[in-house]
Structures are given as C-alpha cells and as structure tokens.
Design a protein around this motif. Structure first.
Motif, PDB file in Angstrom:
ATOM      1  N   HIS A 232      -4.460  -0.240  -5.634  1.00 14.16           N
ATOM      2  CA  HIS A 232      -3.128   0.273  -5.316  1.00 14.16           C
ATOM      3  C   HIS A 232      -2.544  -0.456  -4.100  1.00 14.16           C
ATOM      4  N   ARG A 233      -3.397  -0.730  -3.124  1.00 17.22           N
ATOM      5  CA  ARG A 233      -2.924  -1.468  -1.948  1.00 17.22           C
ATOM      6  C   ARG A 233      -2.451  -2.869  -2.346  1.00 17.22           C
ATOM      7  N   GLN A 234      -3.206  -3.540  -3.216  1.00 22.67           N
ATOM      8  CA  GLN A 234      -2.808  -4.874  -3.652  1.00 22.67           C
ATOM      9  C   GLN A 234      -1.487  -4.835  -4.413  1.00 22.67           C
ATOM     10  N   TRP A 235      -1.302  -3.786  -5.224  1.00 23.61           N
ATOM     11  CA  TRP A 235      -0.040  -3.638  -5.966  1.00 23.61           C
ATOM     12  C   TRP A 235       1.126  -3.433  -4.997  1.00 23.61           C
ATOM     13  N   LEU A 236       0.910  -2.582  -3.990  1.00 26.22           N
ATOM     14  CA  LEU A 236       1.962  -2.342  -3.004  1.00 26.22           C
ATOM     15  C   LEU A 236       2.298  -3.614  -2.240  1.00 26.22           C
ATOM     16  N   LEU A 237       1.280  -4.352  -1.813  1.00 25.79           N
ATOM     17  CA  LEU A 237       1.522  -5.592  -1.076  1.00 25.79           C
ATOM     18  C   LEU A 237       2.337  -6.578  -1.911  1.00 25.79           C
TER      19      LEU A 237
ATOM     20  N   GLY B 214      -2.656   1.817   8.624  1.00 22.54           N
ATOM     21  CA  GLY B 214      -1.245   1.509   8.483  1.00 22.54           C
ATOM     22  C   GLY B 214      -0.585   1.222   9.820  1.00 22.54           C
ATOM     23  N   HIS B 215       0.656   1.683   9.973  1.00 22.17           N
ATOM     24  CA  HIS B 215       1.381   1.468  11.229  1.00 22.17           C
ATOM     25  C   HIS B 215       1.073   2.544  12.264  1.00 22.17           C
ATOM     26  N   ASN B 216       0.316   3.566  11.859  1.00 19.73           N
ATOM     27  CA  ASN B 216      -0.007   4.631  12.810  1.00 19.73           C
ATOM     28  C   ASN B 216      -0.904   4.152  13.939  1.00 19.73           C
TER      29      ASN B 216
ATOM     30  N   LYS C  81      -0.769   3.866   1.227  1.00 19.63           N
ATOM     31  CA  LYS C  81       0.422   4.716   1.180  1.00 19.63           C
ATOM     32  C   LYS C  81       1.520   4.082   2.024  1.00 19.63           C
ATOM     33  N   ALA C  82       2.588   3.654   1.357  1.00 17.10           N
ATOM     34  CA  ALA C  82       3.717   3.048   2.058  1.00 17.10           C
ATOM     35  C   ALA C  82       5.015   3.650   1.529  1.00 17.10           C
TER      36      ALA C  82
ATOM     37  N   ILE D   8     -15.348   4.293  -7.202  1.00 19.20           N
ATOM     38  CA  ILE D   8     -14.089   4.419  -7.966  1.00 19.20           C
ATOM     39  C   ILE D   8     -12.909   4.593  -7.019  1.00 19.20           C
ATOM     40  N   LYS D   9     -13.103   5.460  -5.997  1.00 21.70           N
ATOM     41  CA  LYS D   9     -12.034   5.690  -5.019  1.00 21.70           C
ATOM     42  C   LYS D   9     -11.713   4.415  -4.237  1.00 21.70           C
ATOM     43  N   VAL D  10     -12.758   3.671  -3.853  1.00 23.03           N
ATOM     44  CA  VAL D  10     -12.548   2.412  -3.123  1.00 23.03           C
ATOM     45  C   VAL D  10     -11.788   1.427  -4.002  1.00 23.03           C
ATOM     46  N   ALA D  11     -12.170   1.360  -5.294  1.00 26.36           N
ATOM     47  CA  ALA D  11     -11.484   0.453  -6.222  1.00 26.36           C
ATOM     48  C   ALA D  11     -10.021   0.860  -6.389  1.00 26.36           C
ATOM     49  N   GLN D  12      -9.768   2.181  -6.524  1.00 24.26           N
ATOM     50  CA  GLN D  12      -8.387   2.657  -6.638  1.00 24.26           C
ATOM     51  C   GLN D  12      -7.584   2.321  -5.391  1.00 24.26           C
ATOM     52  N   PHE D  13      -8.207   2.532  -4.235  1.00 23.00           N
ATOM     53  CA  PHE D  13      -7.559   2.219  -2.961  1.00 23.00           C
ATOM     54  C   PHE D  13      -7.188   0.741  -2.917  1.00 23.00           C
ATOM     55  N   TYR D  14      -8.147  -0.108  -3.250  1.00 29.36           N
ATOM     56  CA  TYR D  14      -7.934  -1.560  -3.176  1.00 29.36           C
ATOM     57  C   TYR D  14      -6.852  -2.013  -4.149  1.00 29.36           C
TER      58      TYR D  14
END
Length: 513
Positions: free
Chosen positions: A40-45, A61-63, A94-95, A32-38
């Motif tokens: 949300h990342r796709q939405w941000l992109l 990220g940029h770190n 997170k962006a 579930i966490k991996v799906a949420q991560f994916y």
C-alpha cells in the motif's frame, strides 16, 4: 478395568505443538500485515509522485518532524512552498492530500465523493449517521427533509431568541468583570450558543446557561473533539476493539454517554409534549415546522416514520454542529475585534447608529450593518470554524493543472490553508476587512467558512445571523481588549479551538443596553 493416564511428557509435547502452531500463525499474520503495509505504501508513493511534499519517515510519516500542536504552522508553511496541494503522511501507509487552492477545491465540491470513511467513522458512536456522516441517496433524502427548517420565515423569529440568549451571557459577564481580571469567553459563548440552538431548533423553554447538565454536555463535546483528533492521528487507535480497551477509548465512551443523555432528554421532553391533547394538531397546523418537529413528524419515501436511531443521529448532529461551530466563530470574531480597536470602534458606531441602545434587534437589522459584516467575514477567514473537510475519492479526479489522483485517495479540503494562501489572499495574516467590501472581486471558492457545493452547511444563514446578533449586542455593552499575557493559540479539532482558551478584558460602556 484399565485406566489410561496422560503422561506429563505427552502433555508437554501437545502444549509445545500448540504453541508452535500459534507462533506460526502469528508470524504468518504479521508477514501478511507487513506485505500489505509495504504494497500500500508503494502504491501511495507511486500515485502521489506528482504532488511533492517534505521528506517523511517511512513509519512515522510527517509526525516525526512536526508535532501535533504545530499543525496550523505547518499548513501555512506548506501552502507557501507547495502549489495547490501537498500530501501529509500520518504514518507509513496512511497519507491524505491536503488541498488549499480554490480551483482544486471547486473541482472536488462539484462532485459527490463521500466523506472519508477512515476518519469520519470515529464520530459515529457520538453523532450517529446523521446529515454530517451520511452519503448518497440517504443523505439527499435527509437534506431535502430538513431544508424547510432553515426557511427564512422560520429564521426570522429566531433573532429574538438569539438576542435573549446573548443578553443572558452579557449579564453574567457584567457580574464577573467586577473582579478586574480577564475573562475566558469560549466556555461562556458555548453555553450561549447551546442555549440558542435549544430554543430555536428544539423548542426549549427558558435559559439553560446556568444548568449544570448543560455544562457537562459542553465538557463532553470538548473531550470528544480532542479524542477524535488524536485518534485519527494514532495508527494504534484505528481498530475499534483495541481502542475500546485503552484509557482514551473508555473516556470517549463515557463522554458519548453524557452527550446522549442530554439529547435523549430533549427528544423525550418534546415527544411527551406532542402527546398532550391538542398539541400535535397545533404543531401540524403551523405553516413552518422547527427542526425537531420536522424530525418527529417526518415520513420517509417508503412511508415510514424516521427510525429512533435516525432521529437520535440527526439530533446529536445538530446539537453539536448547531452550537460548537458558531461558538468558535463568535469567540474568534470577538478576539479579532479586541486586537483591532479601530475596527471594533467603527463596528460599534455603525451598530449604535442602527440599534441605538440595542433594546430591540430584528431580522431586518441584520442586512444593515455592512462594516460589521465585513469584519465578521475577515475574522472567519483568519479563524475558520471548521479548519478542514475530508473526502474519499469515489472516482479518479483530474485538476485544472493536469495533475490527477486515483479512486480511493483520501483528501482534505484545508479551509484553513485556503484562507491563509498568499496566492489567494495577499498578506493573509493581516486583518483587513476591506477584502470583503461591496464590489470586491473574489474567486467563488476563495472563502469557504461554511464549505460549499451541494454539501455546504445547511445552517449557514442561521450561523451568520447568530454571529451578527452576538457581535452587535456585545459591542454595545462592552469594549473588548486582549490579554497580552495569554494570547490564544489556535488549534485544529473538528472545530477550531484555542489551546489555552480565549481571554479578554471587558470594559463596561456607559448606558449599556
């Protein structure tokens, strides 16, 4: 009578089933966490595709490319390459979009978006929900309640308190420079500004600059600045429970306790004084109340007194903001003048012509030092005390060039980036006080050392007064020179600090005040 005995094999089977079920639940939660991560990342992109940025790692990220001690260099580089704004990826999901164009920032400051919850909530255990963290109608009520504490009739007599505190610091410096070694000034200036805010806003009698308890409060604030900065940038520190179990979390808890001990003592001392016979009526008859008295006597719109929790939050907020931001500003102004001797001497001549030996400085002197004010503003441009301000978009936003962002995006108003933007300030790394000469044309949102809009710094006039008093009295007493072996390295925290302190050589001038 029969006795039922649980066989070892049956017990092992039950344990095995429990472990299997637990493993399945953990796996399910992980998926579930991996799906949420994916997702949300796709939405941000998708929503950030109008805003180009350097390539970022999908997880780090940029770190991965930019270490945390290179943040200001990164901002200056990106400001030149990416017009107006640029996303910064803290980690894969997170962006934050950094804005450094005055037209972009003007649009945001004209709205009422709340502070970024994901970052600013980490300050709540320290400063509570005071004016810095509040949003909406509650923020408006508190702002309206506290505004009278910064009326010019209240600020006028504060100039004498400021001067007294500065002179205590300068007297200490006279004793220390006999050692013929550079002096680290940031800690001294922090104690001086804490002394000032204690006298002006909290009715404290005497000086606290030699008080060990005050020094422990200054250290706690320094620690909390650093801990907040690193927590915001660490994906594993976002959960409060997990963070509380870490070394950093326990350190943060201890630092909060130290800070609260200081502010609690201030509140209790003032409450005790107000309970003395006749003291409360004396305070009520004052035409203008100071900050702490306003809090203690305040009535909210429902007719109730301010709760102890709200009272403590406002005191913690103003104790921190009232000394740490001004300490940063004063320290960097003195450094800027130390590295530009011609400007320093011109300021000194202006102040000598106005104040003579500096035995007396009043409210009416502060508007009569135009060149010194120009130098102070230029130093605040180069070294803004608060390098960035966070917001979370409550509604979609469209910028002047047509690009837009949806609700829920975190943005950073990069004051440092704005002040170092070559499209706004030509040759931005050059110290040039003429930028602020009377009559010079500027964009209304090109220079924001105290933020802007409805949520600008409520104490900005107080801070500018203290900057002028500190600079004037210091230049009458000392010639400032940099230490070439220890050039300060600006580093962004809640307040702009120096990674290695700010070291100056001080030369005592003849006939000091």
């Amino acid at each position: 009578m029969s006795v039922s005995v649980l066989s070892p094999s049956r017990l092992l089977g039950d344990v095995s089933r429990i472990l299997q079920l637990t493993s399945l639940l953990i796996l399910l939660l992980l998926l579930i966490k991996v799906a949420q991560f994916y997702l949300h990342r796709q939405w941000l992109l998708k929503v950030l595709q109008e805003f180009p940025c350097p390539p970022s790692h999908w997880l780090f990220g940029h770190n991965k490319e930019y270490s945390q001690d290179q943040e200001l260099q990164r901002i200056r580089k990106w400001v030149e390459i990416f017009p107006s704004a640029c996303p910064y990826w803290l980690w894969g999901s997170k962006a934050r979009v950094q804005l450094y164009d005055p037209d972009y920032i003007k649009v945001v400051l004209g709205r009422s978006d709340p502070k970024s919850y994901g970052s600013y909530r980490f300050l709540a255990p320290w400063i509570g929900h005071g004016l810095l963290l509040l949003n909406g109608q509650t923020w408006f009520q508190h702002r309206r309640m506290l505004t009278p504490a910064f009326h010019y009739d209240i600020l006028k007599p504060y100039v004498e308190f400021m001067a007294d505190s500065v002179r205590v610091m300068l007297d200490k410096w006279e004793e220390l420079i006999g050692q013929d070694s550079p002096l680290e000034i940031f800690q001294h200036v922090s104690l001086m500004t804490l002394d000032t805010i204690m006298k002006c806003a909290f009715s404290h009698q005497g000086s606290i600059q030699l008080d060990r308890d005050s020094q422990s409060y200054i250290q706690a604030v320094t620690d909390l600045n650093n801990l907040f900065y690193f927590r915001v940038r660490n994906a594993f520190y976002q959960n409060d429970t997990i963070y509380s179990l870490t070394t950093a979390g326990r350190w943060s808890h201890r630092a909060c306790q130290l800070a609260h001990q200081h502010t609690d003592r201030v509140i209790q001392q003032r409450k005790a004084l107000l309970q003395e016979q006749g003291e409360l009526e004396k305070v009520r008859k004052k035409r203008h109340l100071d900050f702490l008295d306003i809090l203690l006597l305040a009535k909210m719109e429902n007719g109730n007194n301010l709760s102890d929790k709200d009272l403590r939050a406002e005191v913690d907020t103003f104790m921190f903001e009232g000394h740490d931001t001004t300490a940063s500003g004063i320290s960097w102004v003195l450094y800027a003048l130390a590295t530009h001797s011609k400007h320093q001497q011109r300021c000194r001549e202006e102040i000598q012509g106005l104040l003579g030996d500096g035995a007396s400085i009043t409210w009416y002197h502060l508007d009569k030092m135009p060149y010194t004010t120009m130098c102070i503003k230029e130093a605040l441009r180069l070294y803004p005390p608060v390098p960035g301000i966070g917001r979370e978009l409550s509604t979609p936003i469209t910028f002047p060039d047509g690009r837009s962002l949806p609700k829920g995006i975190s943005i950073i108003l990069s004051i440092y980036g704005l002040h170092h933007n070559p499209k706004v300030w030509p040759n931005p790394e050059v110290f040039d006080p003429s930028r602020f000469a009377p009559g010079s044309a500027q964009h209304s949102h090109a220079f924001l050392p105290f933020s802007g809009g409805a949520r600008n710094c409520i104490g900005k006039q107080f801070a500018m007064n203290e900057l002028k008093v500190a600079v004037a009295l210091t230049l009458l007493r000392f010639e400032l020179l940099p230490d070439p072996t220890r050039i300060p390295i600006p580093t962004p925290r809640i307040v702009l600090k120096s990674e290695n302190g700010i070291h100056l050589h001080l030369r005592r001038l003849p006939n000091p005040c």
